[in-house]
Design an enzyme around this catalytic site. Structure first.
Site, PDB file in Angstrom:
ATOM      1  N   ALA A 123       2.377   1.764  -3.419  1.00 34.41           N
ATOM      2  CA  ALA A 123       1.381   2.265  -4.379  1.00 34.41           C
ATOM      3  C   ALA A 123       0.964   3.698  -4.072  1.00 34.41           C
ATOM      4  CB  ALA A 123       0.145   1.365  -4.382  1.00 34.41           C
ATOM      5  N   GLU A 124       0.824   4.022  -2.800  1.00 29.50           N
ATOM      6  CA  GLU A 124       0.300   5.325  -2.402  1.00 29.50           C
ATOM      7  C   GLU A 124       1.321   6.449  -2.551  1.00 29.50           C
ATOM      8  OE1 GLU A 124      -2.651   6.284  -1.747  1.00 29.50           O
ATOM      9  OE2 GLU A 124      -3.773   4.524  -1.147  1.00 29.50           O
ATOM     10  N   SER A 125       2.548   6.230  -2.057  1.00 30.56           N
ATOM     11  CA  SER A 125       3.507   7.342  -1.974  1.00 30.56           C
ATOM     12  C   SER A 125       4.910   6.985  -2.446  1.00 30.56           C
ATOM     13  CB  SER A 125       3.615   7.803  -0.520  1.00 30.56           C
ATOM     14  OG  SER A 125       4.209   6.770   0.262  1.00 30.56           O
TER      15      SER A 125
ATOM     16  N   VAL B 111       0.849  -1.197   0.000  1.00 28.27           N
ATOM     17  CA  VAL B 111       0.000   0.000   0.000  1.00 28.27           C
ATOM     18  C   VAL B 111       0.886   1.249   0.000  1.00 28.27           C
ATOM     19  CG1 VAL B 111      -1.639   1.352   1.385  1.00 28.27           C
ATOM     20  CG2 VAL B 111      -2.025  -1.095   1.036  1.00 28.27           C
TER      21      VAL B 111
END
Length: 158
Positions: A33-35, A30
Site C-alpha cells: 500500500a505504501e510504496s 503495508v
C-alpha cells in the site's frame, strides 16, 4: 496474482515481523500500500522508502531503537526501513491494542489524530474503535491495507 502481490524483501520482513510479533502478511500489505515495493519511493508528504517513514518519525524511531548513525538516506535502505516500520507498528500496537484498523489509521494519519478521533463520540462510540475516520485518505488507506492482507493470506497462507 503473485506477481502483483510479491513477497519481496521476505528475509527482512520475516526476521522483523518475528522480532516484533507482527503478522508478516500485514507487513507485506503495508509495503504494498505504501510504496508498491519501491525502496526509492518518496511521497508528496515526504515519506521515504518501502514503508514510507517520514524524516521526523524516522529520527524519533532511530532514537528509540538506538540507531546512532541514522541519516535520511537510510530510509531508502530496506535493511533500515523495514525494521523501523515494524518497530513503529509494534509501538502503535502497544498504545492502541491489537485493533489493526486503529493501528493502521495511526500509521497513516499519526497517533495524535487517532487519539483525538478516539476521544470524539462522532468518530468512536467506545474510545477504542473507530467507526468513522474523518480523513478520506486514511479511511482509504486502512481499507487498502486490509484488502492487501486478505489477498496475501489467500495467496500464501497454506
Amino acid at each position: 496474482m503473485k506477481k502483483l502481490y510479491p513477497l519481496k524483501y521476505s528475509d527482512i520482513v520475516y526476521k522483523y515481523s518475528r522480532e516484533y510479533d507482527i503478522d508478516p502478511y500485514l507487513v507485506f500489505s503495508v509495503i504494498k500500500a505504501e510504496s508498491n515495493f519501491n525502496p526509492d519511493a518518496v511521497s508528496h508528504k515526504s515519506a521515504y522508502g518501502l514503508m514510507q517513514v517520514t524524516s521526523t518519525t524516522g529520527e524519533w524511531i532511530a532514537e528509540q531503537m538506538k540507531i546512532e548513525d541514522f541519516t535520511l538516506n537510510k530510509l531508502f535502505d530496506p535493511e533500515y526501513n523495514i525494521p523501523m516500520g515494524c518497530w513503529y507498528i509494534d509501538n502503535l500496537r502497544k498504545e492502541f491494542g491489537d485493533n489493526m484498523d486503529v493501528v493502521l489509521a495511526a500509521y497513516n494519519a499519526g497517533r495524535g489524530n487517532v487519539q483525538k478521533w478516539l476521544n470524539d463520540t462522532e468518530h468512536s462510540k467506545d474510545g477504542k474503535n473507530l467507526h468513522y475516520i474523518p480523513f478520506k485518505e486514511t479511511d482509504k488507506y486502512v481499507k487498502k491495507v486490509k484488502v492487501n492482507y486478505k489477498i496475501y493470506k489467500f495467496l500464501y497462507d497454506k
